[in-house]
Design an enzyme around this catalytic site. Structure first.
Site, PDB file in Angstrom:
ATOM      1  N   GLY A 159     -60.604  67.688  24.547  1.00  0.00           N
ATOM      2  CA  GLY A 159     -60.816  66.250  24.632  1.00  0.00           C
ATOM      3  C   GLY A 159     -59.625  65.492  25.172  1.00  0.00           C
ATOM      4  O   GLY A 159     -58.722  66.043  25.820  1.00  0.00           O
ATOM      5  N   CYS A 160     -59.610  64.190  24.872  1.00  0.00           N
ATOM      6  CA  CYS A 160     -58.634  63.284  25.468  1.00  0.00           C
ATOM      7  C   CYS A 160     -57.198  63.589  25.068  1.00  0.00           C
ATOM      8  O   CYS A 160     -56.265  63.228  25.782  1.00  0.00           O
ATOM      9  CB  CYS A 160     -58.965  61.839  25.082  1.00  0.00           C
ATOM     10  SG  CYS A 160     -60.570  61.259  25.680  1.00  0.00           S
ATOM     11  N   ASN A 161     -56.999  64.234  23.939  1.00  0.00           N
ATOM     12  CA  ASN A 161     -55.644  64.563  23.504  1.00  0.00           C
ATOM     13  C   ASN A 161     -55.064  65.783  24.215  1.00  0.00           C
ATOM     14  O   ASN A 161     -53.866  66.050  24.136  1.00  0.00           O
ATOM     15  CB  ASN A 161     -55.608  64.832  21.997  1.00  0.00           C
ATOM     16  CG  ASN A 161     -56.636  65.865  21.566  1.00  0.00           C
ATOM     17  OD1 ASN A 161     -57.788  65.501  21.326  1.00  0.00           O
ATOM     18  ND2 ASN A 161     -56.261  67.131  21.464  1.00  0.00           N
TER      19      ASN A 161
END
Length: 383
Positions: A159-161
């Site tokens: 994901g975004c992390n």
């Protein structure tokens, strides 16, 4: 200076070494490059293109603090509106867009670093918007003509992390191989991860994400111990990566996730409305742990590069950390001009900071990404 060993998961930060000795070196960011898909759309244009008239859905789009996003919209159906794409079509779109954007971002990164394609010794590819076997790294190496002996790894589905998770691993490889070039690429074809329906659940997701890719090249300072000349000597003006700190909010593991939608026959991304508040409430402890290990306070940090997760997420982080709007100007600017670019967002902000020429020798910066897990990842850098 040398970097002291740390237990797994702890921030790894520089500690003083004996005078004149550099036993492990430090990874530096030698260059950055970004790319997007071909066409950008305003939020109003997206609403009109998909003939969305529901006032609640339109309000979500038009109050998102996003002006434009780069998207690869589906082919038009008989009624003139974009038709629904099957999961297989979306996977093919992901491969096409991720490779195209990724190759352009890598080339831009190499140009910024003064390096050539043949200089790359390690490639880490990050993506969440599609799945490939063999991984994206293998396809990219073949498409770009990289050396077959290049080491590679793929980070998929985090994901975004994930950009900072991968930067941690890439920096570790660079330090273990001083003078050699490690490239990390985040390439997110968010156009390949959309479900089109009339629900508010999908409206939030559909109003937010855009296509983008970003790459950084890392080179570690060679240690003083002579093991032959380094392949590449890093620019001393490029920022050093001093350490990392992570925080998993396990009680919010379902707050950001992919679900299989039987009705649509494809994956659908879910964002819990409470995500901004959960992330904001946990931001202080991970940042303070990152800085505390280096003997720093928040007031010692001049540059803050936060993931462009959305207006409410940015505001929650800013308020909880006591930051000003000026501190997060690059983050809000990227959100305005590109939307949420998933794992590549923070590198678009980093590129804007460099373009601004605001960083001075000795300045500290904090990089922060947030995503599924729920997870907050941070890194400390110094120019």
């Amino acid at each position: 200076m040398t970097r002291a060993a740390s237990p797994p998961g702890a921030a790894s930060l520089e500690q003083p070494a004996p005078a004149g000795k550099n036993t492990t070196g430090t990874a530096r960011i030698a260059g950055v490059g970004t790319a997007t898909s071909e066409q950008s759309y305003s939020q109003a244009e997206v609403l009109d293109l998909f003939a969305i008239t529901d006032p609640k859905v339109r309000s979500v789009f038009l109050n998102s603090a996003i002006e434009r996003r780069f998207l690869a919209v589906p082919p038009r159906g008989a009624d003139g509106t974009p038709r629904a794409e099957a999961q297989g079509e979306l996977l093919a779109k992901h491969k096409r867009l991720a490779l195209d954007m990724g190759a352009r971002a890598v080339r831009a990164c190499l140009a910024d670093s003064g390096l050539d394609l043949a200089d790359i010794d390690y490639l880490c590819c990050v993506t969440t918007t599609g799945f490939l076997t063999p991984g994206l790294s293998a396809h990219l190496m073949r498409a770009m003509g990289m050396r077959s002996g290049t080491s590679r790894v793929d980070v998929v589905g985090m994901g975004c992390n994930a950009g900072l998770n991968a930067l941690n691993a890439t920096a570790g490889w660079a330090v273990a191989n001083p003078g050699k070039v490690a490239v990390m690429l985040c390439t997110e074809a968010c156009s390949a991860a959309y479900v089109i329906d009339s629900t508010l659940r999908t409206a939030v997701v559909n109003s937010l994400f855009g296509d983008g890719a970003a790459a950084v090249a890392l080179v570690a300072d060679p240690p003083d111990a002579a093991h032959g000349p380094p392949v590449v000597a890093p620019d001393p003006g490029s920022p050093r990566i001093l350490g990392f700190a992570s925080h998993l909010i396990s009680e919010a593991i379902d707050a950001m996730r992919y679900d299989w939608d039987d009705g649509q026959g494809k994956f659908s991304f879910y964002l819990d409305p409470n995500v901004p508040y959960v992330v904001g409430a946990n931001a202080e402890q991970v940042v303070d742990r990152l800085l505390g290990a280096a003997g720093l306070r928040r007031s010692d940090v001049r540059h803050w590069l936060v993931h462009s997760g959305g207006k409410k997420v940015i505001d929650a982080v800013r308020i909880n950390l006591g930051l000003t709007r000026h501190d997060v100007r690059h983050t809000t600017g990227v959100l305005r001009d590109y939307g949420n670019l998933s794992s590549s967002s923070f590198l678009f902000s980093y590129e804007r900071l460099l373009t601004e020429r605001a960083a001075r020798p000795g300045d500290h910066g904090v990089l922060m990404t947030m995503g599924p897990g729920s997870t907050i990842e941070t890194a400390l850098v110094q120019w």
